[in-house]
Design a protein around this motif. Structure first.
Motif, PDB file in Angstrom:
ATOM      1  N   PRO A   1       0.869  -1.302  -0.152  1.00  0.00           N
ATOM      2  CA  PRO A   1       0.091  -0.135  -0.003  1.00  0.00           C
ATOM      3  C   PRO A   1       0.923   1.343  -0.054  1.00  0.00           C
ATOM      4  CG  PRO A   1      -0.820  -1.499   1.744  1.00  0.00           C
ATOM      5  CD  PRO A   1       0.534  -2.205   1.111  1.00  0.00           C
ATOM      6  N   GLU A   2       0.324   2.312  -0.546  1.00  0.00           N
ATOM      7  CA  GLU A   2       1.016   3.646  -0.684  1.00  0.00           C
ATOM      8  C   GLU A   2       1.577   4.066   0.805  1.00  0.00           C
ATOM      9  OE1 GLU A   2       3.021   6.358  -2.669  1.00  0.00           O
ATOM     10  OE2 GLU A   2       2.046   4.561  -3.415  1.00  0.00           O
ATOM     11  N   ARG A   3       0.740   3.785   1.596  1.00  0.00           N
ATOM     12  CA  ARG A   3       0.933   4.194   3.129  1.00  0.00           C
ATOM     13  C   ARG A   3       2.408   3.561   3.505  1.00  0.00           C
ATOM     14  NH1 ARG A   3      -0.229   2.224   8.106  1.00  0.00           N
ATOM     15  NH2 ARG A   3      -1.732   0.599   7.197  1.00  0.00           N
ATOM     16  N   PHE A   4       2.525   2.273   3.265  1.00  0.00           N
ATOM     17  CA  PHE A   4       3.638   1.378   3.570  1.00  0.00           C
ATOM     18  C   PHE A   4       5.000   1.862   2.644  1.00  0.00           C
ATOM     19  CE2 PHE A   4       2.199  -3.097   5.373  1.00  0.00           C
ATOM     20  CZ  PHE A   4       1.225  -2.123   6.090  1.00  0.00           C
ATOM     21  N   VAL A   5       4.815   2.320   1.553  1.00  0.00           N
ATOM     22  CA  VAL A   5       6.045   2.798   0.682  1.00  0.00           C
ATOM     23  C   VAL A   5       6.370   4.407   1.276  1.00  0.00           C
ATOM     24  CG1 VAL A   5       6.456   3.627  -1.575  1.00  0.00           C
ATOM     25  CG2 VAL A   5       5.361   1.771  -1.270  1.00  0.00           C
ATOM     26  N   HIS A   6       5.501   5.178   1.714  1.00  0.00           N
ATOM     27  CA  HIS A   6       5.713   6.162   2.148  1.00  0.00           C
ATOM     28  C   HIS A   6       6.614   6.359   3.630  1.00  0.00           C
ATOM     29  CE1 HIS A   6       5.376  10.650   3.135  1.00  0.00           C
ATOM     30  NE2 HIS A   6       5.020  10.326   4.173  1.00  0.00           N
ATOM     31  N   ILE A   7       6.357   5.249   4.173  1.00  0.00           N
ATOM     32  CA  ILE A   7       6.853   5.078   5.638  1.00  0.00           C
ATOM     33  C   ILE A   7       8.127   4.284   5.593  1.00  0.00           C
ATOM     34  CG2 ILE A   7       6.916   3.608   7.855  1.00  0.00           C
ATOM     35  CD1 ILE A   7       3.707   3.733   7.762  1.00  0.00           C
ATOM     36  N   ALA A   8       8.509   3.356   4.289  1.00  0.00           N
ATOM     37  CA  ALA A   8       9.546   2.923   4.275  1.00  0.00           C
ATOM     38  C   ALA A   8      10.674   4.096   3.509  1.00  0.00           C
ATOM     39  CB  ALA A   8       9.585   1.906   3.241  1.00  0.00           C
ATOM     40  N   GLU A   9      10.140   5.013   2.784  1.00  0.00           N
ATOM     41  CA  GLU A   9      10.983   6.112   2.437  1.00  0.00           C
ATOM     42  C   GLU A   9      11.401   7.127   3.242  1.00  0.00           C
ATOM     43  OE1 GLU A   9      12.935   8.677  -0.300  1.00  0.00           O
ATOM     44  OE2 GLU A   9      11.860   6.792  -0.570  1.00  0.00           O
ATOM     45  N   LYS A  10      10.678   7.367   4.493  1.00  0.00           N
ATOM     46  CA  LYS A  10      11.001   8.101   5.592  1.00  0.00           C
ATOM     47  C   LYS A  10      12.094   7.422   6.377  1.00  0.00           C
ATOM     48  CE  LYS A  10       8.251  10.538   7.720  1.00  0.00           C
ATOM     49  NZ  LYS A  10       6.977  11.029   8.496  1.00  0.00           N
ATOM     50  N   ARG A  11      11.757   6.265   6.729  1.00  0.00           N
ATOM     51  CA  ARG A  11      12.632   5.407   7.665  1.00  0.00           C
ATOM     52  C   ARG A  11      13.918   5.134   6.844  1.00  0.00           C
ATOM     53  NH1 ARG A  11       9.276   2.851  11.519  1.00  0.00           N
ATOM     54  NH2 ARG A  11       7.770   4.687  11.750  1.00  0.00           N
TER      55      ARG A  11
END
Length: 866
Positions: free
Chosen positions: A353-363
Motif C-alpha cells: 500500500p502507498e502508506r507502507f511505501v511512504h513510511i519506508a521512504e522516511k525510515r
C-alpha cells in the motif's frame, strides 16, 4: 647529514600508484601497447550473436585504426577531437566516418597524473598541537578518494568511537588504513631523518583481525607503505613468542586471523589495544557466532571495520556490524527491527500500500543519515569510474539440454522433494495434522533420506526439513552438469553407494545415454558439451572472444566443475591457468602475475571461493560466472577480480544460469538482497519487483518458502515474467538524450540467439537500477526456436543494410547531424566552447555527466512549457 637526507627525500619519485595489492600495478607491456578498441554495444544481441559486428575489430582493422590515428596527429585540434570522441551509434558506419561519443575516455586518449604533491597530509585541525599528519612519502601516492578516507578514519578516532570504511573492493581500504595509522602514531620519518613517533607509553598497540588468506597481504603492504612500523603476525606455532614480544612493547601492530582470535580471544582481549581493525568486517554479521561474541569483549572503543559488502543477506546484519564498531548507535535490537527492518522490507513489496511505501521512504532516509555518521561508503563508479572503461554485467539464461531437463523433472518427483512440497497438506491418514507432522515426517523410501539417517531409522528432530539443503545441492548440480551428481571417487564407500542409488533414480531410462551410474573417466566424454546447456553456450562465446584476443576469467564454486571445465579447455586447445583451494598460498601470486604478463595465457580457471586480495586479474576483460551463489557478494567479488584499478579495457561479465531451474530463484533472491542493501545502506529507491518479504510467512510470494524452492519452472520464463511485469518506463530523459549522454540505449531489433542456446538475457545493472527506473529495453526475450539458417539469413540482411543505399546513408547522416547539434547545445548550456566542453566530458565522472543531463532535460522541459 640531515641536509643531504632532506635533499634525497625531495628527489623521491611520486609516480607510484597505490593499489590494494602489488599485483594491480603489474600490467603487461603488450596490453599497454594494445590499440584502442571500441567499447561494446549495450545490446546483448550485438555482443552475443553478431560476432562480426564492428565492435569485434579484427586485427587487420585495428592496425588500420592505429595507423590512421598516427597520420591524423597533425590535424587541427577540433578535427582531432571529432575523431577521438565519438557518439555511440546504433549502426556503425564505415571506419573513417567522423562521429562523437559522450562517454568514458578511450585507451591512450588522455593521460592522467594521479601523483599528489610531495607534502604531508594534515589531519588535525588548524592550531591543534601536536600536528597529526600523514607522511609525505605516503601522501604523494594516495588518490584523492583515499585521502578523504584517511580523514574519515581520523575523525572517528578523534571522536573516540568506531566506524566502517565501506569502499568497494579495489579502492585501497588497506592503504587508507595504513596511512591513517602512520598519521596517528606520528610516523613522520620524512623529516630530516628524525623519528617523531609517539612513545609507547602514550599509545597502545594496534590489533588487525582478518581472514587468514590476507595476513601476508597486510605484512607486504606495511612493508611497502610504512616499513617503520613494528609488525608481527599472531598466527601459527610462534604465538607465545609473539605474545611475549607484545607485552615487552616490541610490537606496534599485531595481525591475526579470525579463526585464531576466535580461539585465543580471552588472551588477546586482556590487552589494552589503542585501535582494533576488522578486515572483511562482514564476517561479524552473525550475533550468535563465537567470533562475534569474542570480538565484543575487546577493550577499546576505537573499533574500525573494513568491508566492501556492509550488508549481504539481511538488514539485521547492519545492526550486528554497527553494534560492534559503535555500540548503541542504532538503538536496541528490537527497536532496529521494528523501526527500520520491517518497514523497509514491507515497503519494498511489489503491491505494498502507498502508506507502507511512504513510511519506508522516511525510515530509509533516517537510517542513511544515522549510518553516515559512522560509515563512509564509496563505489568505483563514484571514485575512479571515469578513469576506467567500465563494466557490463549480463545475466544469460541458457537452455538446458534435453537430457538435463528429463533428469531435473525426475528429481522433482523424488519422494523427498514431494514430501517437502506437500508438507503443509492434510495427512492422508485422516488425522488433523499436517503431512510433515504425521505419516510423511520421514521418507524411508528416499535415497537421500535413507543415507542421512542410516544410523537413525526413526529420523531426527528436524525431519523432514533436514532434507532441504541436500536436495537443493542436487538440483544445482543437475543444473550445471550431470556428472556432478555421480559418485565421487574421493568420498567414502557409503556415500558413493548412496550417490549411485540417487543416480539410478533420477537418470531412469536415460542411464546409458548419460554414461552409466559411475563417474566417467573418459576425457572425451567429460569435455563434450552435448549434454550441458551452459557449456554449449560457453563453447561458442569463448570461440568468438579468443579469436578477438580477449582474455577470460572462468569462475565456478565447485572443484569437480572446475575439473570438467579444465578438460574442456584442453580439448579446445586454449592456454589456461588454474587456481582453487588446493593451490598453495605461496604459488598463487606467481600464477596471477604470469597470467597478467603473458599474452599467450587466454583463460584463468578460478574458484569463486578463492580468497586473497592479491588476486588482481586486470589483464582479463571477459568474466564468466558459471554457477550463481546464494550470496550476491560472492559473484560481485568474482567480477572485481578483473574490474579494478589498472584495468585498461571494458569488462563484460556473463553470469550463466540454467533457464527453468532453481538457479533462476537463486538469481532473483540475489536481486532482492542487493536491492535491500541499496535501500538500507545507500538510500536508493529501487524498482519493486517481488511480492515476497524475507522472514515473513504471510508474504512469501514467489521467492521465499520451501514450496518456491522446489517449484517446477520449466514451463515458464520465471525471471523474465517478473521483470517484464514490474519494470517501469524511464522518466525524465528522452531516449535520444540518453543515447547521447549515457551510451546505454539498447537496440530494439529482435535478437536471434537460438544457435547459442540462450533463452533470455538482460543486464543486471538495469534490474538493480540504483534509483533509476529500468529502461523498457533493458530485458530481451530470445527466440530459441529459430534454426541456424534463419540466423544466417538475418545476418546477411544486416550486412546488406550496412553497405547501404542513398536513403539509408541520408538517414544516418541526418542522425549524426542531430546528435552534433545536441552536443553543441549541451556545451552552450554548460557555458563552454566545444573544445573545452569535450575536455570536461573526458575528465568528468558518470555521475556528474548524468547530473548535467538531468539539468539540461529539465531546462528544455521548462522552455517547452513556456
Amino acid at each position: 647529514m640531515s641536509l643531504l637526507h632532506t635533499f634525497k627525500q625531495t628527489l623521491k619519485p611520486c609516480s607510484t600508484l597505490p593499489s590494494s595489492s602489488s599485483a594491480s600495478s603489474q600490467i603487461s607491456s603488450t596490453q599497454e601497447l594494445e590499440p584502442t578498441r571500441k567499447p561494446p554495444k549495450s545490446s546483448l544481441s550485438q555482443q552475443l550473436l553478431r560476432l562480426d559486428d564492428s565492435y569485434f575489430l579484427p586485427s587487420k582493422h585495428e592496425s588500420k585504426i592505429s595507423k590512421t590515428q598516427v597520420e591524423d596527429s597533425n590535424l587541427l585540434p577540433e578535427e582531432t577531437l571529432k575523431r577521438s570522441i565519438k557518439f555511440d551509434e546504433e549502426n556503425k558506419e564505415e571506419d573513417d566516418e567522423i562521429s562523437i561519443e559522450f562517454g568514458r575516455p578511450g585507451l591512450n586518449r588522455v593521460e592522467f597524473d594521479y601523483s599528489g604533491p610531495y607534502e604531508p597530509l594534515v589531519l588535525s585541525s588548524i592550531g591543534v598541537i601536536p600536528i597529526i599528519q600523514v607522511p609525505a612519502s605516503i601522501n604523494c601516492r594516495l588518490l584523492e578518494h583515499q585521502r578523504e578516507g584517511v580523514k574519515f578514519l581520523y575523525n572517528l578516532y578523534r571522536n573516540n568511537h568506531g566506524g566502517i570504511l565501506g569502499d568497494d573492493m579495489g579502492l585501497g581500504k588497506t592503504i587508507q588504513t595504513i596511512a591513517f595509522l602512520a598519521g596517528v602514531y606520528g610516523k613522520d620519518c620524512d623529516a630530516a631523518g628524525t623519528d617523531t613517533s609517539v612513545s609507547d607509553s602514550q599509545k597502545g598497540p594496534v590489533l588487525i583481525i582478518c581472514p587468514s588468506s590476507v595476513i601476508h597481504n597486510w605484512e607486504s603492504e606495511f612493508s611497502r607503505w610504512a616499513s617503520f612500523f613494528k609488525v608481527s603476525v599472531y598466527h601459527g606455532a610462534n604465538r607465545d613468542t609473539i605474545l611475549e614480544k607484545l607485552n615487552a612493547r616490541g610490537v606496534e601492530v599485531l595481525v591475526t586471523s579470525f579463526d585464531t582470535f576466535r580461539i585465543q580471544g580471552p588472551v588477546l582481549s586482556e590487552i589494552n589495544w589503542e585501535i582494533v581493525i576488522a578486515d572483511e568486517a562482514h564476517r561479524l554479521k552473525n550475533e550468535k557466532s563465537k567470533l562475534y561474541e569474542a570480538c565484543l569483549k575487546i577493550k577499546t572503543k576505537k573499533r574500525l571495520g573494513l568491508t566492501g559488502t556492509v550488508m549481504q543477506n539481511k538488514i539485521t546484519e547492519l545492526f550486528n556490524l554497527f553494534e560492534w564498531v559503535a555500540p548503541g548507535s542504532l538503538g536496541t535490537r528490537e527497536h532496529f527491527r521494528e523501526y527500520y527492518d520491517e518497514p523497509l522490507k514491507q515497503g519494498q513489496r511489489a503491491t505494498a500500500p502507498e502508506r507502507f511505501v511512504h513510511i519506508a521512504e522516511k525510515r530509509k532516509q533516517h537510517l542513511v543519515s544515522v549510518l553516515s555518521k559512522y560509515m563512509l561508503r564509496r563505489t568505483k563508479e563514484e571514485t575512479i569510474g571515469h578513469l576506467m572503461m567500465g563494466k557490463e554485467d549480463n545475466v544469460v539464461f541458457c537452455q538446458m539440454s534435453e537430457l538435463q531437463k528429463r533428469v531435473y523433472q525426475r528429481m522433482l518427483q523424488l519422494p523427498e522433494i514431494q514430501c517437502l512440497v506437500n508438507k503443509d497438506k492434510p495427512c492422508a491418514c485422516g488425522s488433523p495434522l499436517k503431512q510433515s507432522e504425521c505419516c510423511r515426517r520421514i521418507v524411508p523410501d528416499g535415497p537421500i533420506w535413507s543415507y542421512i539417517h542410516r544410523d537413525s531409522p526413526d529420523g531426527c528432530d528436524s525431519c523432514p526439513f533436514c532434507l532441504v539443503l541436500p536436495c537443493l545441492v542436487k538440483l544445482q548440480q543437475v543444473s550445471n552438469h550431470l556428472e556432478l551428481v555421480k559418485p565421487n571417487a574421493r568420498d567414502d564407500a557409503d556415500k558413493q553407494k548412496k550417490d549411485a542409488d540417487f543416480v539410478s533414480a533420477v537418470f531412469g531410462t536415460d542411464i546409458d545415454l548419460a554414461g552409466g551410474v559411475a563417474a566417467s573417466e573418459s576425457f572425451m566424454d567429460l569435455s563434450d558439451v552435448k549434454h550441458c546447456g551452459k557449456m554449449r553456450a560457453l563453447e561458442k562465446l569463448m570461440a568468438s572472444w579468443i579469436s578477438k584476443g580477449d582474455k577470460i576469467l572462468l569462475f565456478s564454486y565447485s572443484v569437480r566443475m572446475l575439473d570438467i571445465l579444465e578438460k574442456f579447455l584442453i580439448r579446445k586447445g586454449y592456454s589456461f591457468a588454474r587456481l582453487d583451494g588446493s593451490t598453495p598460498t605461496n604459488l598463487r601470486q606467481s600464477l596471477v602475475d604470469d597470467f597478467n604478463a603473458s599474452p599467450s595465457k587466454q583463460v584463468f580457471l578460478i574458484s569463486t571461493r578463492a580468497g586473497g586480495l592479491g588476486l588482481n586479474l586486470v589483464s582479463a576483460n571477459r568474466v564468466v560466472i558459471f554457477d550463481p551463489n546464494w550470496n550476491p557478494s560472492h559473484d560481485l567479488q568474482a567480477q572485481d577480480r578483473s574490474f579494478r584499478y589498472g584495468q585498461k579495457r571494458h569488462v563484460v561479465v556473463f553470469r550463466l544460469l540454467a533457464a527453468g531451474s532453481l538457479e533462476e530463484l537463486v538469481y532473483t533472491r540475489q536481486v532482492y538482497k542487493q536491492q535491500l542493501s541499496n535501500i538500507a545502506v545507500a538510500g536508493k529507491m529501487e524498482t519493486r519487483y517481488f511480492e515476497g518479504v524475507q522472514d515473513c510467512k504471510e508474504f512469501q510470494g514467489e521467492l521465499f518458502g520451501i514450496s518456491n524452492l522446489f517449484r517446477d519452472l520449466s514451463d515458464k520464463l520465471f525471471t523474465s515474467e517478473i521483470v517484464e511485469l514490474r519494470k517501469d518506463s524511464k522518466k525524465g530523459v528522452s531516449d535520444d538524450e540518453e543515447e547521447i549522454l549515457c551510451s546505454s540505449k539498447q537496440e530494439t531489433q529482435e535478437p536471434i540467439l537460438g544457435d547459442l542456446g540462450i533463452v533470455y538475457a538482460h543486464r543486471n545493472e538495469d534490474i538493480i537500477n540504483g534509483g533509476r527506473a529500468a529502461t523498457s529495453t533493458s530485458s530481451q526475450r530470445f527466440n530459441v526456436e529459430r534454426d541456424s539458417n534463419e540466423n544466417l539469413e538475418y545476418a546477411d540482411q544486416k550486412k546488406k543494410k550496412r553497405k547501404g543505399g542513398s536513403e539509408e546513408e541520408g538517414i544516418c547522416f541526418s542522425k549524426r547531424e542531430r546528435k552534433r547539434e545536441k552536443y553543441k547545445m549541451l556545451a552552450e548550456f554548460k557555458g563552454m566552447e566545444i573544445m573545452e566542453f569535450s575536455r570536461w566530458v573526458l575528465s568528468a565522472s558518470p555521475f556528474v555527466r548524468e547530473k548535467i543531463l538531468q539539468e539540461f532535460s529539465d531546462r528544455v522541459k521548462v522552455g517547452l512549457g513556456k
